[in-house]
Write a protein that holds these residues in place. Structure first.
Motif, short mmCIF file in Angstrom:
data_model
loop_
_atom_site.label_atom_id
_atom_site.label_comp_id
_atom_site.label_asym_id
_atom_site.label_seq_id
_atom_site.Cartn_x
_atom_site.Cartn_y
_atom_site.Cartn_z
N ARG A 20 1.07 -1.15 0.06
CA ARG A 20 0.73 -0.04 0.36
C ARG A 20 0.98 1.93 -0.17
NH1 ARG A 20 -0.37 2.71 4.61
NH2 ARG A 20 0.30 1.26 6.51
N LEU A 21 0.19 2.32 -0.45
CA LEU A 21 1.02 3.59 -0.44
C LEU A 21 1.13 3.87 0.63
CD1 LEU A 21 -0.80 5.94 -2.93
CD2 LEU A 21 1.34 4.70 -3.47
N THR A 22 2.41 5.10 1.34
CA THR A 22 2.54 5.13 2.71
C THR A 22 1.64 6.62 2.76
OG1 THR A 22 4.98 5.37 2.15
CG2 THR A 22 4.06 7.04 4.13
N GLU A 23 1.23 6.93 4.44
CA GLU A 23 -0.23 7.48 4.19
C GLU A 23 1.05 8.68 5.43
OE1 GLU A 23 -3.72 6.64 5.52
OE2 GLU A 23 -3.70 4.76 3.56
N PRO A 24 0.10 10.53 5.28
CA PRO A 24 0.28 10.53 6.14
C PRO A 24 0.62 10.44 7.83
CG PRO A 24 -0.70 12.09 5.05
CD PRO A 24 -0.56 11.08 4.72
N VAL A 25 -0.34 9.60 7.93
CA VAL A 25 -0.33 9.01 9.51
C VAL A 25 0.71 8.32 10.08
CG1 VAL A 25 -2.15 7.00 9.42
CG2 VAL A 25 -2.19 8.64 11.27
N ASP A 26 0.87 7.73 8.48
CA ASP A 26 2.66 6.70 9.38
C ASP A 26 3.79 7.58 9.36
OD1 ASP A 26 0.48 4.26 8.40
OD2 ASP A 26 1.74 4.81 5.42
N VAL A 27 3.57 8.70 8.66
CA VAL A 27 4.92 9.74 9.17
C VAL A 27 4.40 10.46 10.53
CG1 VAL A 27 6.29 11.62 8.08
CG2 VAL A 27 5.01 9.62 6.99
N LEU A 28 3.25 10.86 11.04
CA LEU A 28 3.52 11.49 11.97
C LEU A 28 4.31 11.28 13.37
CD1 LEU A 28 0.07 12.79 11.88
CD2 LEU A 28 1.72 14.19 10.39
N PRO A 29 4.32 9.97 13.76
CA PRO A 29 4.53 9.21 15.26
C PRO A 29 6.13 9.11 14.57
CG PRO A 29 3.05 7.54 14.14
CD PRO A 29 3.22 8.74 12.98
N VAL A 30 6.91 9.32 13.78
CA VAL A 30 8.10 9.20 12.94
C VAL A 30 9.09 10.68 14.12
CG1 VAL A 30 10.02 9.15 11.68
CG2 VAL A 30 8.11 7.03 11.89
N VAL A 31 7.51 12.14 12.96
CA VAL A 31 8.11 13.38 13.02
C VAL A 31 8.23 13.93 14.99
CG1 VAL A 31 7.85 15.61 12.60
CG2 VAL A 31 7.43 13.48 11.17
N ARG A 32 7.05 12.96 15.72
CA ARG A 32 6.60 13.96 17.00
C ARG A 32 7.94 12.77 17.62
NH1 ARG A 32 3.00 9.92 18.66
NH2 ARG A 32 1.33 10.61 16.59
N MET A 33 8.27 11.83 17.25
CA MET A 33 9.45 11.05 18.01
C MET A 33 10.44 11.85 18.26
SD MET A 33 11.75 9.07 17.72
CE MET A 33 11.53 8.09 16.49
N LEU A 34 10.69 12.15 16.87
CA LEU A 34 12.33 12.89 16.81
C LEU A 34 11.84 14.15 17.05
CD1 LEU A 34 13.13 11.84 13.73
CD2 LEU A 34 14.08 10.95 14.92
N LEU A 35 11.43 14.76 17.77
CA LEU A 35 10.75 16.65 18.55
C LEU A 35 11.05 16.78 19.91
CD1 LEU A 35 8.26 18.02 15.57
CD2 LEU A 35 10.75 19.04 16.19
N THR A 36 10.02 15.50 19.98
CA THR A 36 10.02 15.20 21.43
C THR A 36 10.64 14.01 22.55
OG1 THR A 36 7.47 13.82 21.17
CG2 THR A 36 7.74 16.17 21.18
N ALA A 37 11.12 12.89 21.59
CA ALA A 37 11.22 11.68 22.78
C ALA A 37 12.66 12.33 23.00
CB ALA A 37 11.36 9.94 22.11
#
Ligand SMILES: NC(=O)c1ccc[n+]([C@@H]2O[C@H](COP(=O)([O-])OP(=O)(O)OC[C@H]3O[C@@H](n4cnc5c(N)ncnc54)[C@H](OP(=O)(O)O)[C@@H]3O)[C@@H](O)[C@H]2O)c1
Length: 247
Positions: A213-230
Motif C-alpha cells: 500500500r501507499l504511505t499515508e501521512p498518518v504513518d509519518v506523524l509518529p516518527v516526526v513527533r518522536m524525533l522532536l520530543t522523545a
C-alpha cells in the motif's frame, strides 16, 4: 558538552504547514501539547481555523520560504507570540513532473532554491538564534524515498532531497549535542504534490512496496513527533517510512 539528553522541543516551526503532510504534522504536534508556528505562501482555511481556535498555541503566516526577510520576520513574530523556537520541521517543498532533458533551467533553479537553499537558510537562522541563547533543540527535515531509490521525472527534486540528507549528516557532526537533526523520508502518499502521478505509476509503486500500500501521512506523524520530543540519541539519520520499497 552536556551529560543530559537534548530536551524535547516545545515551540516548533513547521514550513509548508498549510496542507498535505505539513498540516497533518501541525495538527499532530498541537494534539501532543506543543506550540506550533506554521507558514506557507497561502494560509488555507484549515490552518487559519486552527490558529483562530488556539491562538495561544498556533500561529499561522503567509510566507514564501524563499523570501529570507519574510521568513526572518515570521520567526521573530513566532518568538514574541509563542516563545523561543526550539524545534524546526523543514517540510515545505515543490514537486517535479518532468524528465531532466525537458526541465527548463528556471524550473530546475526554482526546485533547488525552494527545496534545498531555503531550508538550509531557515535551519541556519533557527540554529543561530538557538545557539546564541545557549538553548538546545531538534530539527526534522522531510526528505523523500526518491533521494535513495530514484524515480523518473524527479531528478532535480531527488537531488534536493539527497542534498538535505547529506547536509543533515554533516550538521549532526557540527552540532554535536547542541541540537538533534534528522530526516524522515516518506514513500509516496496522496497529496497535491503527488497528484501528478497517474494510476499506472501508482499501481507500480504499490506493486513494488512490501506492505502493498501507499504511505499515508498518518504513518509519518509518529516518527516526526518522536524525533522532536522523545528522549532519543538519534542524530544525523534518515528514517524511511515507505512500507519497504523493492525498486
Ligand atoms: N506527496 C508525496 O508523495 C511525498 C513523498 C515523499 C516526500 N514528500 C515530501 O513531503 C513534504 C510535504 O509534501 P506534500 O505532499 O504534503 O506536499 P503539498 O501537499 O504540495 O504541500 C506542500 C506544502 O509546502 C508549501 N510550500 C510550497 N512551496 C512553498 C514556498 N515557496 N514557501 C512556503 N511554503 C511553500 C505549500 O503551501 P503553498 O503552496 O501555499 O506555499 C504546502 O503547505 C515535502 O517536503 C515533500 O517533498 C512528499
Amino acid at each position: 558538552m552536556s551529560d543530559s539528553p537534548v530536551p524535547a522541543a516545545s515551540v516548533v516551526l513547521v514550513s509548508g504547514g498549510s496542507r498535505g503532510l505539513g498540516l497533518s504534522i501541525v495538527e499532530d504536534l498541537v494534539a501532543a501539547g506543543l506550540k506550533v508556528a506554521a507558514f506557507a505562501r497561502t494560509v488555507t482555511p484549515e490552518l487559519a481555523k486552527l490558529a483562530d481556535t488556539e491562538p495561544d498555541t498556533v500561529l499561522a503566516g503567509s510566507v514564501d520560504v524563499t523570501d529570507l526577510a519574510a521568513v526572518t520576520a515570521f520567526v521573530r513574530r513566532t518568538e514574541s507570540t509563542l516563545g523561543p523556537i526550539d524545534g524546526l520541521v523543514n517540510n515545505a517543498a515543490i514537486g517535479q513532473d518532468s524528465l531532466h532533458v525537458h526541465t527548463a533551467p528556471d524550473a530546475l533553479a526554482r526546485l533547488i532554491e525552494t527545496n534545498l537553499t531555503a531550508p538550509l537558510l531557515l535551519t541556519r537562522l533557527v540554529l543561530r538564534r538557538l545557539l546564541a541563547t545557549s538553548r538546545r533543540g531538534r530539527i526534522v527535515n522531510v526528505t523523500s524515498i526518491c533521494a535513495q531509490r530514484g524515480f523518473p521525472g524527479l531528478a532535480a527534486y531527488s537531488a534536493t532531497k539527497g542534498g538535505m540528507e547529506a547536509a543533515t549528516r554533516s550538521l549532526a557532526r557540527e552540532l554535536r549535542d547542541r541540537a538533534l537533526i534528522n530526516c524522515v523520508a516518506p514513500g509516496f502518499f496522496a497529496s497535491e504534490m503527488s497528484a501528478v502521478l497517474g494510476s499506472t505509476q501508482l499501481d507500480q509503486i504499490v506493486r513494488r512496496t512490501s506492505t502493498g500500500r501507499l504511505t499515508e501521512p498518518v504513518d509519518v506523524l509518529p516518527v516526526v513527533r518522536m524525533l522532536l520530543t522523545a528522549d532519543t540519541n538519534i542524530h544525523g539519520q534518515v528514517l524511511t517510512v515507505d512500507g519497504g520499497s523493492n525498486t
